[in-house]
Structures are given as structure tokens and as C-alpha cells.
Design a protein around this motif. Structure first.
Motif, short mmCIF file in Angstrom:
data_model
loop_
_atom_site.label_atom_id
_atom_site.label_comp_id
_atom_site.label_asym_id
_atom_site.label_seq_id
_atom_site.Cartn_x
_atom_site.Cartn_y
_atom_site.Cartn_z
N PRO A 1 4.53 5.50 2.95
CA PRO A 1 4.50 6.68 2.33
C PRO A 1 4.97 7.07 1.08
CG PRO A 1 5.86 7.04 3.94
CD PRO A 1 5.46 5.57 4.00
N LEU B 1 -7.58 2.84 3.77
CA LEU B 1 -6.14 2.39 3.50
C LEU B 1 -5.87 1.63 4.87
CD1 LEU B 1 -3.66 5.04 2.27
CD2 LEU B 1 -3.01 3.15 3.93
N ALA C 1 0.68 4.97 0.35
CA ALA C 1 0.06 6.30 1.08
C ALA C 1 0.52 7.46 0.50
CB ALA C 1 -0.06 6.17 2.41
N LEU D 1 -0.23 7.67 10.35
CA LEU D 1 -0.38 8.28 8.90
C LEU D 1 -0.20 9.70 9.12
CD1 LEU D 1 -2.54 5.77 6.94
CD2 LEU D 1 -0.26 6.73 6.09
N LEU E 1 0.90 -1.26 0.15
CA LEU E 1 -0.01 -0.04 -0.06
C LEU E 1 0.75 1.25 -0.12
CD1 LEU E 1 -2.61 -1.23 2.63
CD2 LEU E 1 -3.20 -0.32 0.27
N ILE F 1 2.20 -0.52 4.77
CA ILE F 1 1.97 0.86 3.99
C ILE F 1 3.29 1.71 3.89
CG2 ILE F 1 0.69 2.89 4.61
CD1 ILE F 1 -1.25 1.32 6.10
N TRP G 1 -4.17 9.69 0.78
CA TRP G 1 -4.68 9.71 2.27
C TRP G 1 -5.54 10.88 2.47
CZ3 TRP G 1 -3.24 12.95 6.55
CH2 TRP G 1 -3.86 12.28 7.74
N HIS H 1 -4.86 -2.51 5.21
CA HIS H 1 -3.60 -2.88 5.77
C HIS H 1 -4.09 -4.17 6.80
CE1 HIS H 1 -0.13 -3.07 8.18
NE2 HIS H 1 -0.80 -2.84 9.27
N ASN I 1 -4.25 5.50 11.50
CA ASN I 1 -4.30 6.78 10.81
C ASN I 1 -3.67 8.03 11.75
OD1 ASN I 1 -6.08 7.13 8.41
ND2 ASN I 1 -7.00 5.46 9.46
N TRP J 1 -1.82 2.64 -4.83
CA TRP J 1 -1.53 4.12 -4.39
C TRP J 1 -2.84 4.42 -4.11
CZ3 TRP J 1 -3.21 8.71 -5.83
CH2 TRP J 1 -2.37 9.75 -5.05
N MET K 1 2.62 12.03 7.47
CA MET K 1 2.22 12.82 6.39
C MET K 1 2.61 14.44 6.86
SD MET K 1 1.71 11.03 3.96
CE MET K 1 1.17 9.46 3.33
#
Length: 308
Positions: free
Chosen positions: A244, A231, A129, A277, A127, A242, A209, A235, A274, A206, A281
Motif C-alpha cells: 500500500p 491489481l 496499491a 486490500l 505493485l 503488493i 485500488w 500479482h 482484494n 502504482w 485500505m
């Protein structure tokens, strides 16, 4: 091959119907003409165009201010918002120029390509992200050049409304290029089982997010936002790591980045994934905040602008 994998292999970008546009728009959308100018000069001219748009086109200036308020958290009407808004318009113009140079995108360095190859070798699928950030689709030109095939969640189905003018022409062009690279779009609307089937088959997916959210709350850029669970759920259900995956504009060049797999503790749920994530991010985006697209600003607006 099951029905979901067959659906994942469909190509429809050539069917997209664009609306009539002017001669200048059609000429600007020809990559061959962009080859006539060196990238350094072309990007400088694009930056100038962005400055003129900020100064002369009220609708674009107002939009940039709104995005600046969301991304920075600064008060509307402040000097900080004006500075960021101008920088944002310049950035959009420069990214637009680079998006019409696929020959440059193919050659961009991709930090972490070896790590992606290692993750694929695990056989669990991968995955990626992504974010609406930087020259985002250019990354996939480089990934194809490195021998990777990616299934992208999104794209523009032919039956959907197409923007007018150059925007519509750009959308069709980018969608076609992605398919010609060997990648595939998995259009939204019933896409979850398709993406899951691709991952279970060992493929690479892909997903952006920073798309429209749900009731799942997390933190992004110091604000509370609501994001979709897909997402994280993919997983948890497939075991696919995952990673990035974004691209940056650096002067008149581009650079791809694929980070190491997220370290998700055993027993982690959608909320924890999340949260990780969001932290990951934010760390990627914050140093180059003006390269974020309007979708990131909308994510913050939808979730409620809550200072942490």
C-alpha cells in the motif's frame, strides 16, 4: 526492449491542450506565487476558502453532501452529513494548496521507503496499491527524491477531454510534473500488458485500488463494493509483491506512507487478495476519512451501499 516497455517510456503530458481560463485561475496555478506565503498561513487560508465554498456555493455543498453520505453511511440531511461535508470541502481546498507546492512534496518524509527498496531488490517488480486519498500525487515527488522511478496507471492522454478553467490547468501541470520527475504514465486502455511488462522487467507500478469496478466484490469501509481485478491479477501472474502506498495531509505538511507487502496466503485468488486490500485500505483511510477523494465515494455508490 519490447514494444510494451517502449510504450511505457512515452511522454505526452506536454501535448495536453488546456481550455481558456481567467486571469485569477492562471495566477493561482503559478507555483511561484505560492512560495510568497508560508505553508502554515496558506493552508489556513485554504481552509477558510473551503468553508466559504461550503456556505456560498450550492453545487459544491450538494456534491460534498453526496460524498459524505457515501463515505460515512449516515442518512442524507443529517447533521453528521453536514459536518462531514463541510470538513470535506475544507480538506479539498487544503489539499489543492499543497498540490501546488512541489518543493514541499519532495521533502516530505516517506515511512517505509526502506521496505520499498528491499522489495525492489527482490527483482520481481513491485505493485504499489494507491488510493484517491490525501495529496496523492505529491507522494510521487517524494519517491522520486528518494531515487525511485514509478510507472503510474492513469494520467490524462492528450486526446481526452480536458476540464475547463483551473481544473484543466491543474491536471496538465500535475501530469507534466510527474513526467519531469522521471516517472511515467501508463494510460488506461490496453495498459495491462504494459504494466505486466514493466513488472517482469523489475519495475515499480502504482495503481489506484479505488477505481471503477467490475463484478469482483469485496468490502471497503464496511460496505460491499465492486473493484477491478487488474491489481490482484498482476500479482498472481508476475509474483510482484503488493505494498500500500498513500500520502496524508498533516496540518500544513505532508507525509508519505509505504506499507509492508500484503501477506497473501499461498493459493490466494483475486477475491482473497482484494479482501485483504479492502481491509488494509479501510484501516488507512478510516482515521482520516475526509481526506478521501470523490472516487472512493463513487466506488461505494457503484457497488451498492450495503452495511456489514
Amino acid at each position: 526492449m519490447n514494444e510494451y516497455l517502449k510504450r511505457a517510456e512515452s511522454t505526452r503530458a506536454q501535448e495536453i491542450v488546456t481550455r481558456p481560463d481567467g486571469l485569477v485561475s492562471r495566477l493561482y496555478g503559478l507555483p511561484a506565487l505560492h512560495r510568497l506565503l508560508p505553508a502554515l498561513l496558506a493552508v489556513r487560508l485554504a481552509k477558510l476558502r473551503g468553508s466559504l465554498e461550503w456556505r456560498l456555493i450550492r453545487s459544491r455543498r450538494d456534491q460534498a453532501r453526496q460524498i459524505a453520505v457515501a463515505l460515512t453511511g449516515e442518512p442524507e440531511g443529517s447533521e453528521a452529513v453536514a459536518r462531514f461535508g463541510r470538513k470535506y470541502r475544507q480538506e479539498k481546498a487544503m489539499q489543492s494548496e499543497l498540490s501546488l507546492r512541489p518543493w514541499m512534496a519532495r521533502k516530505m518524509p516517506v515511512e517505509g521507503a526502506a521496505g520499498l527498496r528491499k522489495a525492489i531488490a527482490s527483482g520481481r517488480g513491485v505493485l504499489l496499491a494507491g488510493m484517491h486519498f490525501g495529496p496523492m500525487l505529491s507522494l510521487h515527488h517524494a519517491l522520486a527524491h528518494h531515487g525511485f522511478k514509478v510507472y503510474l496507471s492513469g494520467g490524462h492522454p492528450p486526446e481526452e477531454w480536458m476540464p475547463d478553467g483551473f481544473s484543466g490547468r491543474w491536471v496538465k501541470m500535475q501530469n507534466i510534473w510527474i513526467e519531469e520527475l522521471g516517472h511515467r504514465w501508463v494510460h488506461l486502455g490496453g495498459s495491462y500488458p504494459v504494466l505486466r511488462a514493466v513488472l517482469e522487467d523489475g519495475g515499480v507500478c502504482w495503481l489506484a485500488w479505488d477505481t471503477k469496478g467490475s463484478d469482483l466484490e469485496t468490502t471497503y469501509l464496511g460496505r460491499t463494493v465492486r473493484v477491478p481485478p487488474g491489481l490482484a491479477r498482476l500479482h498472481l501472474e508476475t509474483g510482484a509483491p503488493i505494498l500500500p502506498a498513500v500520502s496524508f495531509r498533516e496540518g500544513s505538511k505532508m507525509r508519505g506512507f509505504v506499507g509492508p507487502p500484503l501477506n497473501v496466503p499461498k493459493g490466494g485468488d483475486e477475491v482473497l487478495i482484494n479482501r485483504i486490500l479492502g481491509e488494509t485500505m479501510s484501516a488507512i483511510v478510516r482515521p482520516r476519512l475526509a481526506q478521501a477523494h470523490f472516487q472512493s465515494a463513487q466506488l461505494i455508490e457503484r457497488g451498492g451501499l450495503v452495511k456489514q
